[in-house]
Structures are given as C-alpha cells and as structure tokens.
Design a protein around this motif. Sequence first.
Motif, PDB file in Angstrom:
ATOM      1  N   VAL A 155       0.835  -1.195   0.000  1.00 14.03           N
ATOM      2  CA  VAL A 155       0.000   0.000   0.000  1.00 14.03           C
ATOM      3  C   VAL A 155       0.876   1.253   0.000  1.00 14.03           C
ATOM      4  N   THR A 156       1.851   1.268   0.914  1.00 15.19           N
ATOM      5  CA  THR A 156       2.754   2.421   0.999  1.00 15.19           C
ATOM      6  C   THR A 156       3.664   2.498  -0.223  1.00 15.19           C
ATOM      7  N   ALA A 157       4.185   1.340  -0.645  1.00 17.72           N
ATOM      8  CA  ALA A 157       5.085   1.319  -1.798  1.00 17.72           C
ATOM      9  C   ALA A 157       4.393   1.854  -3.044  1.00 17.72           C
ATOM     10  N   SER A 158       3.142   1.490  -3.223  1.00 21.88           N
ATOM     11  CA  SER A 158       2.383   1.936  -4.389  1.00 21.88           C
ATOM     12  C   SER A 158       2.063   3.422  -4.300  1.00 21.88           C
ATOM     13  N   SER A 159       1.734   3.882  -3.101  1.00 24.40           N
ATOM     14  CA  SER A 159       1.387   5.283  -2.915  1.00 24.40           C
ATOM     15  C   SER A 159       2.560   6.208  -3.227  1.00 24.40           C
ATOM     16  N   HIS A 160       3.769   5.765  -2.872  1.00 24.68           N
ATOM     17  CA  HIS A 160       4.956   6.613  -3.027  1.00 24.68           C
ATOM     18  C   HIS A 160       5.879   6.152  -4.152  1.00 24.68           C
ATOM     19  N   GLN A 161       5.453   5.108  -4.880  1.00 22.04           N
ATOM     20  CA  GLN A 161       6.253   4.569  -5.986  1.00 22.04           C
ATOM     21  C   GLN A 161       7.684   4.254  -5.527  1.00 22.04           C
ATOM     22  N   ARG A 162       7.764   3.396  -4.529  1.00 27.08           N
ATOM     23  CA  ARG A 162       9.047   3.050  -3.936  1.00 27.08           C
ATOM     24  C   ARG A 162       9.284   1.537  -3.986  1.00 27.08           C
ATOM     25  N   ALA A 163      10.539   1.185  -3.744  1.00 32.00           N
ATOM     26  CA  ALA A 163      10.920  -0.224  -3.631  1.00 32.00           C
ATOM     27  C   ALA A 163      11.250  -0.517  -2.173  1.00 32.00           C
ATOM     28  N   PHE A 164      10.725  -1.624  -1.662  1.00 31.85           N
ATOM     29  CA  PHE A 164      10.922  -1.993  -0.267  1.00 31.85           C
ATOM     30  C   PHE A 164      11.608  -3.353  -0.149  1.00 31.85           C
ATOM     31  N   ALA A 186       5.467 -10.771  -4.435  1.00 30.79           N
ATOM     32  CA  ALA A 186       6.682  -9.947  -4.403  1.00 30.79           C
ATOM     33  C   ALA A 186       7.428 -10.056  -5.727  1.00 30.79           C
ATOM     34  N   GLU A 187       8.188  -9.034  -6.033  1.00 32.37           N
ATOM     35  CA  GLU A 187       8.947  -9.046  -7.282  1.00 32.37           C
ATOM     36  C   GLU A 187      10.114 -10.028  -7.234  1.00 32.37           C
ATOM     37  N   MET A 188      10.587 -10.332  -6.023  1.00 27.90           N
ATOM     38  CA  MET A 188      11.733 -11.231  -5.932  1.00 27.90           C
ATOM     39  C   MET A 188      11.884 -11.737  -4.504  1.00 27.90           C
ATOM     40  N   ALA A 189      12.377 -12.968  -4.362  1.00 27.86           N
ATOM     41  CA  ALA A 189      12.741 -13.514  -3.057  1.00 27.86           C
ATOM     42  C   ALA A 189      14.235 -13.811  -3.075  1.00 27.86           C
ATOM     43  N   VAL A 190      14.937 -13.297  -2.095  1.00 25.68           N
ATOM     44  CA  VAL A 190      16.385 -13.516  -1.997  1.00 25.68           C
ATOM     45  C   VAL A 190      16.616 -14.533  -0.890  1.00 25.68           C
ATOM     46  N   ALA A 214       4.548   0.327 -10.485  1.00 31.08           N
ATOM     47  CA  ALA A 214       4.825   1.581  -9.778  1.00 31.08           C
ATOM     48  C   ALA A 214       5.528   1.363  -8.447  1.00 31.08           C
ATOM     49  N   HIS A 215       5.718   0.115  -8.082  1.00 31.05           N
ATOM     50  CA  HIS A 215       6.362  -0.182  -6.800  1.00 31.05           C
ATOM     51  C   HIS A 215       7.012  -1.560  -6.898  1.00 31.05           C
ATOM     52  N   ALA A 216       7.778  -1.913  -5.868  1.00 31.24           N
ATOM     53  CA  ALA A 216       8.416  -3.241  -5.849  1.00 31.24           C
ATOM     54  C   ALA A 216       8.641  -3.692  -4.413  1.00 31.24           C
ATOM     55  N   ILE A 217       8.474  -4.996  -4.203  1.00 33.55           N
ATOM     56  CA  ILE A 217       8.742  -5.612  -2.900  1.00 33.55           C
ATOM     57  C   ILE A 217       9.753  -6.735  -3.100  1.00 33.55           C
ATOM     58  N   ARG A 241      23.892   5.879  -9.579  1.00 29.73           N
ATOM     59  CA  ARG A 241      24.036   5.040 -10.773  1.00 29.73           C
ATOM     60  C   ARG A 241      22.792   4.190 -11.008  1.00 29.73           C
ATOM     61  N   LEU A 242      22.257   3.622  -9.948  1.00 31.55           N
ATOM     62  CA  LEU A 242      21.109   2.723 -10.085  1.00 31.55           C
ATOM     63  C   LEU A 242      19.796   3.480 -10.281  1.00 31.55           C
ATOM     64  N   GLY A 243      19.724   4.678  -9.755  1.00 36.44           N
ATOM     65  CA  GLY A 243      18.532   5.490  -9.950  1.00 36.44           C
ATOM     66  C   GLY A 243      17.486   5.360  -8.870  1.00 36.44           C
ATOM     67  N   PHE A 244      17.742   4.544  -7.855  1.00 36.76           N
ATOM     68  CA  PHE A 244      16.784   4.402  -6.755  1.00 36.76           C
ATOM     69  C   PHE A 244      17.478   3.756  -5.556  1.00 36.76           C
ATOM     70  N   GLU A 245      16.821   3.816  -4.413  1.00 34.64           N
ATOM     71  CA  GLU A 245      17.310   3.120  -3.226  1.00 34.64           C
ATOM     72  C   GLU A 245      16.176   2.280  -2.652  1.00 34.64           C
ATOM     73  N   LEU A 246      16.512   1.436  -1.686  1.00 34.79           N
ATOM     74  CA  LEU A 246      15.525   0.532  -1.110  1.00 34.79           C
ATOM     75  C   LEU A 246      15.239   0.902   0.338  1.00 34.79           C
ATOM     76  N   ARG A 247      13.970   0.935   0.707  1.00 32.83           N
ATOM     77  CA  ARG A 247      13.579   1.126   2.104  1.00 32.83           C
ATOM     78  C   ARG A 247      13.465  -0.247   2.762  1.00 32.83           C
ATOM     79  N   THR A 248      13.918  -0.349   4.013  1.00 32.47           N
ATOM     80  CA  THR A 248      14.019  -1.653   4.676  1.00 32.47           C
ATOM     81  C   THR A 248      13.043  -1.800   5.830  1.00 32.47           C
ATOM     82  N   THR A 249      12.399  -2.966   5.881  1.00 27.95           N
ATOM     83  CA  THR A 249      11.575  -3.357   7.028  1.00 27.95           C
ATOM     84  C   THR A 249      12.030  -4.747   7.462  1.00 27.95           C
TER      85      THR A 249
END
Length: 322
Positions: A155-164, A186-190, A214-217, A241-249
């Motif tokens: 919900v938050t990622a979509s609202s702010h177009q962020r990657a978490f 999720a877009e990916m599991a590590v 618009a967002h990524a998890i 260089r990458l054009g974005f950063e990741l917020r962590t939970t």
Amino acid sequence: MKRIAVLTSGGDAPGMNAAIRAVVRTGLHRGWDVFGVRLGYEGLISGKIVPLGARDVGGIIQRGGTILGSARSQEFKTEEGQIKAIRNLNEAGIDGLVIIGGNGSQTGSYALSKHGFPVVGIASTIDNDLFGSEITIGVDTALNIALEAIDRLKVTASSHQRAFLLEVMGRGCGYLALMSGLAGGAEMAVIPEIPVTPEQIADRLRKSYEKGKAHAIIVVAEGADYNADKLAAYFSEHRERLGFELRTTRLGYVQRGGNPGAFDRILASRLGAAATDALSKGEFGVLKGLVKGEIQSTPLEVVVNTKKQIDPNLFELAEILD
C-alpha cells in the motif's frame, strides 16, 4: 510406560502450546502421569520437572509461545550434561520424553536417544528447516504474519512509488522468504539456497519498472549472502548510478509471537497425539512430522544428519509469476 515428560526447546513457535496440550491430555487418557520440563534442556539439567494435569493445559491452545519456556544450555551439549539430564529424569521416575522443537532441539533429542533414553521428537520451528516434516509447527502462522506485512507494505510502496526490502526470519533456510514472497506477489525472493548479487536484483527491479509497475517488494531471508542491511547499504551507496534506493523493514521476532492459526493448532494436536502413541508402542528415537499429508516417523539420526532442501520449482514459479 507410566510417567512421561514433555519439554519445549529452541526458538518458540506458534502452536507449541497446542502440542504440549495434546501430549498432556493424550498421555492422561492412557492413564499415565504427565510432567512438564520448564526452560528446555537447561531445566532438564537443573531438575525443573513439574506435574501437569488436564486443567494445567486448559486455555492454551490459542496462545503463542510456550508455557513451559525455553532456554539455551551449553552444558547440555556436553556428555556430562546429558548424563546429568538423564539422571534427573530417572530420579523423577520418567519413562519417556517428548521434545518439541527444531534442528538444535532434535539434535539434543538424538543425544539422549543415543544414551538409551526413550525419546520422541515433535517437529516445531518457524524456519521449516527440519528434515522429516514437510511443514513444521509454527510455519503457517509465521507465513501469514509475513504475508500481512507484504500486503501492508504494498500500500505504501504503491502510494509513493518506492521499492521496499522486507527481511524475514529463517536462519539458513529460505522457505519463509520464498513462500511469503510467492503468496504476496513480491517481485523477488532472496534466499540462501540460490545466491544473487545486488546488480541482479537491480536488474530485476528495472525490468519490473519497464513493465509498468509503480512499486516493488523484495523479500529477503535473514540468512541470505546479501541480507537486508547489506542490500540497503549497497543500493544507498550506488543510488546515483542505479537510480533508486531501497527502504528496509525487518520483521524479526514479530513472526514468532503470533497466536497460532487453525493449521498450526491442528498440526500440533496431531503431532502431540502421535508422539504419545509412539511412546506407548515402544517406538523411540524418532521425529514425528508431516509427510505427504500423513503423520510419519523419521529416525532422529536421519533427521540431524540430513539437510532439508528447497523445492527449486517453487522458486521458478515465483519468478514466472512476477
């Protein structure tokens, strides 16, 4: 078999209390005296063995954690500590012991079994890294807690177009990360089993963006080569260089503290009953777990010496469904 005891060891898992309840009440149903060992192996060494009646386990099936408590014991890892534990069991007149726990706990079960004491293990750990059970007590509840976190973050990622980044528990096993990521879209599991580099993750995120997302998890297992801290630091350092950063939970112990869902309550009840049934039949030195929908026994020697594997087909499915 007239007197049995039950203990919980290692990390707590939702459903442990339901398993304790099942062991106590099925034991009493057989006409046995049932005892609880407080504080795991530490309590076994210090003789914290107390009687348990039907009412002592009343109202606990819905509670998370363990009413018996759990504690690590360095002394129990020694042969002297194990012999001391067995001496306490013998002095209390205990004929058989049920041990509820994960990998480390069942290693302790095996140690007691090798000394000749009648032991039956019950598979319980949210990590789901224990061989001998396709799914262990606590996993389903922990997965649903992680899934709720993913849904909320979206919900938050979509609202702010962020990657978490969402880091989940699991020690060296990626089951929780993989399955919660799959269930949560999720877009990916590590995960530890399939190493990836930060650049590969960045490439995946770029492709997601190109698809119009618009967002990524990204769900990260705590035991992965690049955990949440390392990934967040890398993306922060290379943000330009990458054009974005990741917020962590980081979920951490929140995953272990939930009240057990229906699946874990039922599984724990079945495994607890199976453990006392095994003791009644003289089936010792085994782990009771769920295999192909049935409660089955696996020798503790096999359990502690076999590494549980992740199904690669599930990882492939998660990637296809991204």
